[in-house]
Design an enzyme around this catalytic site. Structure first.
Site, PDB file in Angstrom:
ATOM      1  N   LYS A   1      41.517  57.807  42.439  1.00  0.00           N
ATOM      2  CA  LYS A   1      42.192  56.689  41.767  1.00  0.00           C
ATOM      3  C   LYS A   1      41.198  55.821  40.991  1.00  0.00           C
ATOM      4  O   LYS A   1      41.460  55.445  39.854  1.00  0.00           O
ATOM      5  CB  LYS A   1      42.919  55.793  42.783  1.00  0.00           C
ATOM      6  CG  LYS A   1      43.932  56.525  43.653  1.00  0.00           C
ATOM      7  CD  LYS A   1      44.642  55.570  44.613  1.00  0.00           C
ATOM      8  CE  LYS A   1      43.752  54.953  45.669  1.00  0.00           C
ATOM      9  NZ  LYS A   1      43.341  55.885  46.742  1.00  0.00           N
TER      10      LYS A   1
ATOM     11  N   ARG B   1      49.946  48.870  48.478  1.00  0.00           N
ATOM     12  CA  ARG B   1      49.777  49.787  49.596  1.00  0.00           C
ATOM     13  C   ARG B   1      50.801  49.610  50.699  1.00  0.00           C
ATOM     14  O   ARG B   1      50.748  50.357  51.680  1.00  0.00           O
ATOM     15  CB  ARG B   1      48.386  49.602  50.179  1.00  0.00           C
ATOM     16  CG  ARG B   1      47.369  50.519  49.475  1.00  0.00           C
ATOM     17  CD  ARG B   1      46.038  49.880  49.643  1.00  0.00           C
ATOM     18  NE  ARG B   1      45.035  50.761  50.132  1.00  0.00           N
ATOM     19  CZ  ARG B   1      43.882  50.966  49.483  1.00  0.00           C
ATOM     20  NH1 ARG B   1      43.676  50.439  48.311  1.00  0.00           N
ATOM     21  NH2 ARG B   1      42.969  51.718  50.010  1.00  0.00           N
TER      22      ARG B   1
ATOM     23  N   ARG C   1      31.230  61.126  49.060  1.00  0.00           N
ATOM     24  CA  ARG C   1      31.106  59.750  48.569  1.00  0.00           C
ATOM     25  C   ARG C   1      30.270  58.907  49.544  1.00  0.00           C
ATOM     26  O   ARG C   1      29.503  58.053  49.139  1.00  0.00           O
ATOM     27  CB  ARG C   1      32.497  59.139  48.390  1.00  0.00           C
ATOM     28  CG  ARG C   1      32.464  57.737  47.817  1.00  0.00           C
ATOM     29  CD  ARG C   1      33.837  57.263  47.421  1.00  0.00           C
ATOM     30  NE  ARG C   1      34.682  56.985  48.575  1.00  0.00           N
ATOM     31  CZ  ARG C   1      35.956  56.597  48.493  1.00  0.00           C
ATOM     32  NH1 ARG C   1      36.522  56.475  47.294  1.00  0.00           N
ATOM     33  NH2 ARG C   1      36.663  56.359  49.563  1.00  0.00           N
TER      34      ARG C   1
ATOM     35  N   ARG D   1      29.496  53.649  51.380  1.00  0.00           N
ATOM     36  CA  ARG D   1      30.543  52.670  51.707  1.00  0.00           C
ATOM     37  C   ARG D   1      30.757  52.609  53.213  1.00  0.00           C
ATOM     38  O   ARG D   1      30.935  53.639  53.862  1.00  0.00           O
ATOM     39  CB  ARG D   1      31.856  53.072  51.024  1.00  0.00           C
ATOM     40  CG  ARG D   1      32.020  52.460  49.662  1.00  0.00           C
ATOM     41  CD  ARG D   1      33.285  52.929  48.999  1.00  0.00           C
ATOM     42  NE  ARG D   1      34.503  52.657  49.776  1.00  0.00           N
ATOM     43  CZ  ARG D   1      35.726  52.735  49.277  1.00  0.00           C
ATOM     44  NH1 ARG D   1      35.886  53.063  48.010  1.00  0.00           N
ATOM     45  NH2 ARG D   1      36.769  52.498  50.014  1.00  0.00           N
TER      46      ARG D   1
ATOM     47  N   ARG E   1      41.932  54.899  57.927  1.00  0.00           N
ATOM     48  CA  ARG E   1      42.441  54.718  56.556  1.00  0.00           C
ATOM     49  C   ARG E   1      43.502  55.758  56.227  1.00  0.00           C
ATOM     50  O   ARG E   1      44.494  55.460  55.568  1.00  0.00           O
ATOM     51  CB  ARG E   1      41.284  54.790  55.555  1.00  0.00           C
ATOM     52  CG  ARG E   1      40.410  53.547  55.628  1.00  0.00           C
ATOM     53  CD  ARG E   1      39.110  53.741  54.907  1.00  0.00           C
ATOM     54  NE  ARG E   1      39.308  53.900  53.488  1.00  0.00           N
ATOM     55  CZ  ARG E   1      38.464  54.550  52.697  1.00  0.00           C
ATOM     56  NH1 ARG E   1      37.389  55.124  53.194  1.00  0.00           N
ATOM     57  NH2 ARG E   1      38.700  54.642  51.411  1.00  0.00           N
TER      58      ARG E   1
HETATM   59  P1  AMP Z   1      39.904  50.989  48.321  1.00  0.00           P
HETATM   60  O1  AMP Z   1      38.592  50.824  47.631  1.00  0.00           O
HETATM   61  O2  AMP Z   1      41.060  50.857  47.375  1.00  0.00           O
HETATM   62  O3  AMP Z   1      39.969  52.234  49.162  1.00  0.00           O
HETATM   63  O4  AMP Z   1      40.043  49.755  49.334  1.00  0.00           O
HETATM   64  C1  AMP Z   1      39.100  49.554  50.373  1.00  0.00           C
HETATM   65  C2  AMP Z   1      39.711  48.715  51.473  1.00  0.00           C
HETATM   66  O5  AMP Z   1      40.118  47.440  50.949  1.00  0.00           O
HETATM   67  C3  AMP Z   1      40.981  49.276  52.104  1.00  0.00           C
HETATM   68  O6  AMP Z   1      40.708  50.227  53.118  1.00  0.00           O
HETATM   69  C4  AMP Z   1      41.614  48.007  52.659  1.00  0.00           C
HETATM   70  O7  AMP Z   1      40.946  47.551  53.819  1.00  0.00           O
HETATM   71  C5  AMP Z   1      41.331  47.008  51.556  1.00  0.00           C
HETATM   72  N1  AMP Z   1      42.404  47.021  50.515  1.00  0.00           N
HETATM   73  C6  AMP Z   1      42.260  47.316  49.191  1.00  0.00           C
HETATM   74  N2  AMP Z   1      43.435  47.217  48.550  1.00  0.00           N
HETATM   75  C7  AMP Z   1      44.347  46.849  49.485  1.00  0.00           C
HETATM   76  C8  AMP Z   1      45.749  46.602  49.442  1.00  0.00           C
HETATM   77  N3  AMP Z   1      46.454  46.683  48.309  1.00  0.00           N
HETATM   78  N4  AMP Z   1      46.351  46.262  50.610  1.00  0.00           N
HETATM   79  C9  AMP Z   1      45.666  46.138  51.768  1.00  0.00           C
HETATM   80  N5  AMP Z   1      44.346  46.363  51.868  1.00  0.00           N
HETATM   81  C10 AMP Z   1      43.684  46.718  50.743  1.00  0.00           C
END
Ligand code: AMP
Length: 183
Positions: A8, A83, A122, A128, A139
């Site tokens: 994404k 989400r 990654r 990360r 996750r």
């Molecule tokens: P990502 O980089 O999009 O995988 O986001 C990393 C982490 O940020 C996720 O595992 C959540 O802990 C938090 N996060 C990011 N976007 C959201 C969202 N829309 N709703 C809830 N938590 C989020």
């Protein structure tokens, strides 16, 4: 939308560049807040590192702020939002108040096997904190239980475009453009 590691972020960046639109990724924004130690970062840090979702209230607040920015007025590419179903409902309200809407939801289709391999790569490359195996399992569960139903929510509203997300970066980018009807 799509599971963690579906591409994404990468494809969102390419699309934003192709369309000259800003990309707004809640994950990036939250990681930045954690790095800077802002009140938002302090609230989100432990939840993120464990792989859980940050609360809908926090996310909707962040989205509201981003949508109000001048550079967002011509449209935005959203990455990692929304989400949960309550976020989808909240987002529809926020957009509706501004006379705007979601035009397309791209769903990045990719197998669990492929996902696990990509996240492991990654983790080596980016380090990360939430890419360690325990957090990844959380996750993936959060994705299946809370986020996958959101795809159905948008499906019922006729905006989902499914994309086979396995292939080279260019091949997937071409499928994204095709799904959106842009050349
Ligand atoms: P990502 O980089 O999009 O995988 O986001 C990393 C982490 O940020 C996720 O595992 C959540 O802990 C938090 N996060 C990011 N976007 C959201 C969202 N829309 N709703 C809830 N938590 C989020």
């Amino acid at each position: 939308m799509g599971p963690p590691g579906a591409g994404k972020g990468t494809q969102g960046a390419l699309l934003a560049e192709a369309l000259a639109l800003p990309k707004f990724a809640t994950g990036d924004l939250l990681r930045d807040a954690v790095r800077r130690g802002t009140p938002l970062g302090v609230r989100a840090r432990a939840v993120m590192e464990a792989g859980h979702l940050v609360s809908d209230d926090i996310i909707l607040g962040v989205i509201g702020d981003e949508l109000a920015r001048p550079e967002a007025q011509g449209g935005v590419i959203l990455d990692g939002v929304v989400r949960t179903v309550p976020q989808a409902e909240g987002m529809a309200t926020l957009l509706g108040e501004r006379g705007r809407r979601i035009d397309h939801v791209l769903f990045f289709d990719v197998s669990d096997e492929e996902i696990l391999g990509r996240i492991e790569r990654r983790r080596t490359e980016e380090g990360r904190a939430d890419d360690d195996p325990a957090a990844v399992a959380v996750r993936l569960r959060a994705y299946r239980e809370q986020t996958a139903p959101v795809v159905d929510w948008y499906e019922a509203r006729g905006v989902v475009r499914s994309v086979n997300a396995v292939g080279t970066l260019d091949a997937v980018a071409a499928r994204v453009r095709e799904a959106l009807g842009i050349s």
